[in-house]
Scaffold this motif. Structure first.
Motif, PDB file in Angstrom:
ATOM      1  N   ASN A  43      -1.602  -3.378   3.541  1.00 30.49           N
ATOM      2  CA  ASN A  43      -1.038  -3.850   5.059  1.00 30.49           C
ATOM      3  C   ASN A  43      -2.110  -3.060   6.016  1.00 30.49           C
ATOM      4  O   ASN A  43      -1.634  -2.693   7.276  1.00 30.49           O
ATOM      5  CB  ASN A  43      -0.747  -4.731   5.192  1.00 30.49           C
ATOM      6  CG  ASN A  43       1.364  -4.118   5.541  1.00 30.49           C
ATOM      7  OD1 ASN A  43       0.757  -2.808   4.919  1.00 30.49           O
ATOM      8  ND2 ASN A  43       2.122  -4.826   5.401  1.00 30.49           N
ATOM      9  N   ASP A  99       0.808  -0.631   0.295  1.00 31.18           N
ATOM     10  CA  ASP A  99      -0.207  -0.636   0.102  1.00 31.18           C
ATOM     11  C   ASP A  99       1.191   1.058   0.137  1.00 31.18           C
ATOM     12  O   ASP A  99       0.243   2.713  -0.388  1.00 31.18           O
ATOM     13  CB  ASP A  99      -1.052   0.190   1.060  1.00 31.18           C
ATOM     14  CG  ASP A  99      -0.247  -0.153   2.450  1.00 31.18           C
ATOM     15  OD1 ASP A  99      -0.283  -1.273   2.857  1.00 31.18           O
ATOM     16  OD2 ASP A  99       0.393   1.323   3.161  1.00 31.18           O
ATOM     17  N   GLY A 100       2.211   1.044   0.701  1.00 33.04           N
ATOM     18  CA  GLY A 100       3.159   1.678   0.140  1.00 33.04           C
ATOM     19  C   GLY A 100       3.401   2.759  -1.147  1.00 33.04           C
ATOM     20  O   GLY A 100       3.600   3.895  -1.797  1.00 33.04           O
ATOM     21  N   GLU A 160      -0.898  -5.783  -1.595  1.00 30.78           N
ATOM     22  CA  GLU A 160      -1.189  -6.307  -0.617  1.00 30.78           C
ATOM     23  C   GLU A 160      -1.430  -5.187   0.703  1.00 30.78           C
ATOM     24  O   GLU A 160      -0.340  -4.604   1.179  1.00 30.78           O
ATOM     25  CB  GLU A 160       0.031  -6.666   0.278  1.00 30.78           C
ATOM     26  CG  GLU A 160       0.233  -7.591  -0.900  1.00 30.78           C
ATOM     27  CD  GLU A 160       1.452  -9.314  -0.648  1.00 30.78           C
ATOM     28  OE1 GLU A 160       1.366 -10.278   0.780  1.00 30.78           O
ATOM     29  OE2 GLU A 160       2.932  -9.061  -0.871  1.00 30.78           O
ATOM     30  N   TYR A 181      -0.340   0.295   6.548  1.00 28.88           N
ATOM     31  CA  TYR A 181       0.902   0.367   6.575  1.00 28.88           C
ATOM     32  C   TYR A 181       2.121   0.379   5.910  1.00 28.88           C
ATOM     33  O   TYR A 181       2.253  -0.615   5.192  1.00 28.88           O
ATOM     34  CB  TYR A 181       1.423   0.391   8.181  1.00 28.88           C
ATOM     35  CG  TYR A 181       0.362   1.145   9.340  1.00 28.88           C
ATOM     36  CD1 TYR A 181       0.285   2.097   9.551  1.00 28.88           C
ATOM     37  CD2 TYR A 181      -0.648   0.078   9.461  1.00 28.88           C
ATOM     38  CE1 TYR A 181      -0.616   2.312  10.680  1.00 28.88           C
ATOM     39  CE2 TYR A 181      -1.290   0.204  10.853  1.00 28.88           C
ATOM     40  CZ  TYR A 181      -1.716   1.437  11.481  1.00 28.88           C
ATOM     41  OH  TYR A 181      -2.380   1.625  12.393  1.00 28.88           O
ATOM     42  N   GLY A 182       3.245   1.567   5.431  1.00 31.69           N
ATOM     43  CA  GLY A 182       3.635   1.647   4.937  1.00 31.69           C
ATOM     44  C   GLY A 182       5.123   2.073   5.970  1.00 31.69           C
ATOM     45  O   GLY A 182       5.102   3.220   6.369  1.00 31.69           O
TER      46      GLY A 182
END
Ligand SMILES: Cc1ncc(C[n+]2csc(CCOP(=O)(O)OP(=O)(O)O)c2C)c(N)n1
Ligand SMILES: [Mg+2]
Length: 361
Positions: A207, A174-175, A205, A209-210
């Motif tokens: 999750n 996601d980052g 993916e 957070y980056g």
């Protein structure tokens, strides 16, 4: 241009009767029996114990550099790689141990790579973030966030252009989706896909957070899957903690990409139940309660509950866990006992064949 020529080669009928999804596309329905799910459980548990062993190795100073484990996200790679076929290519960022193990690497050689030993899968030169194993379809392992996305799209283009039947599964975080490299590559992927020249399955993916930055703090448009839409790439979302759900989507999505030569994206919603890297302890960006809540949806725990419900004996599952622990312990022992890479290896596999390497003196 090879456009229409190769496009023709990619189209083939679905193997089983097809149904339609919300996008109107034809899809294969795949079902999984209990024995299959037990095998999937084994794979996920093996990854978890392998990485627990690696974390101990890192924290006791045996593993240098960086170490990012996949705990909490095992269902995603396990589900998607269940649909892997020979000739497919897998590429991801630095959270890459699970992918290599699932593709069939020996855990001993994977662990030795983390220990920087000569018996490692890339002879101790890559470490955690740079696993590579093209013989089994794995094309890395990259530490530059977003840097692998154009490479994956380019690989998919090459597969179609050369008339191969393989597809590329491109995993990204996601980052990484906010990185310019994603937007340029996704644009080309959508464009080439119009001519059936980009059999690329993007596995986002998410999750949440980056490193320490939540999705909400990284973008004003938090529905991440929709970012693919602006490049003409269709997508869907899946619960990334439920491996059976992931497998169903994965088989459909892989079949669709293989048949059409067009890219497709799946956003798997998940959570990293451990810190970003093994060196990180302070997690000021999220609360203990939040982590605890997500640990209750640990993909391994969810599958375990499902298997018990389906009548699988607890003893059988604990036997699988014991065997996985032993496999990890054997991998650690092998890594510890393995020799350092030979000095003669210093420049091999670093430069392209034929490049003259100047040596000092
Ligand atoms: C170009 C670049 N910028 C910054 C970093 C530092 N960095 C390492 S991991 C990471 C977060 C990436 O997050 P995400 O893509 O969501 O992957 P996750 O760690 O959640 O698997 C960042 C910013 C980097 N490695 N490369
Ligand atoms: Mg992330």
């Amino acid at each position: 241009m090879a456009t229409t020529e190769n496009q023709g080669k990619r189209r083939r009928p679905a193997a089983t009767p097809a149904t339609s999804d919300s996008n109107g596309a034809e899809q294969k329905e795949v079902q999984f029996d209990t024995e299959k799910l037990v095998d999937v459980y084994r794979k996920m548990v093996e990854i978890r114990f392998f990485e627990d062993g690696a974390t101990r190795g890192f924290r006791t100073g045996h593993i240098g550099g960086y170490l990012h484990v996949y705990s909490g996200q095992e269902a995603i790679a396990t589900g998607f790689l269940d649909a892997y076929e020979e000739g497919d290519r897998i590429i991801t960022a630095y959270r890459d141990h699970a992918h290599v193990l699932l593709l069939g690497a020996d855990p001993k050689n994977a662990m030795a790579e983390l220990y920087g030993k000569g018996t490692g899968i890339v002879k101790g030169k890559g470490g955690s973030m740079h696993f590579f194993n093209t013989a089994q379809g794995f094309y890395g392992g990259y530490g530059i966030v977003g840097g692998h996305i154009p490479l994956g799209v380019g690989m998919a283009y090459a597969q179609a252009y050369q008339g191969e039947k393989g597809i590329t599964q491109l995993f990204l975080g996601d980052g990484a989706i906010h990185n310019g490299a994603f937007h340029e590559a996704a644009n080309l992927s959508g464009l080439w896909g119009k001519d059936g020249l980009n059999p690329c399955l993007f596995v986002l993916e998410n999750n949440q957070y980056g490193m320490g930055t939540s999705v909400e703090r990284a973008t004003a448009m938090t529905e991440l899957g929709r970012k693919f839409e602006s490049y003409g790439i269709e997508w869907e979302q899946v619960d990334g903690m439920d491996v059976e759900a992931v497998m169903k989507v994965a088989h459909r999505a892989v079949a669709r990409v293989r048949e059409t030569g067009k890219p497709y994206a799946v956003e798997a919603l998940s959570y990293r139940i451990v810190p970003h890297g093994a060196a990180d302890f302070l997690e000021k960006y999220r609360t203990k309660e939040e982590v605890k809540k997500w640990r209750e949806r640990d993909p391994i725990g969810l599958l375990e509950a499902k298997l018990l419900e389906q009548g699988v004996d607890e003893d059988r599952l604990s036997g699988i866990r014991d065997a996985a622990k032993q496999l990890a312990a054997d991998a650690v022992a092998f890594a510890e006992e393995s020799p350092e890479p030979d000095l003669s290896e210093l420049t091999t596999d670093v430069y392209a064949p034929g490049v003259e390497v100047a040596t000092a003196g």
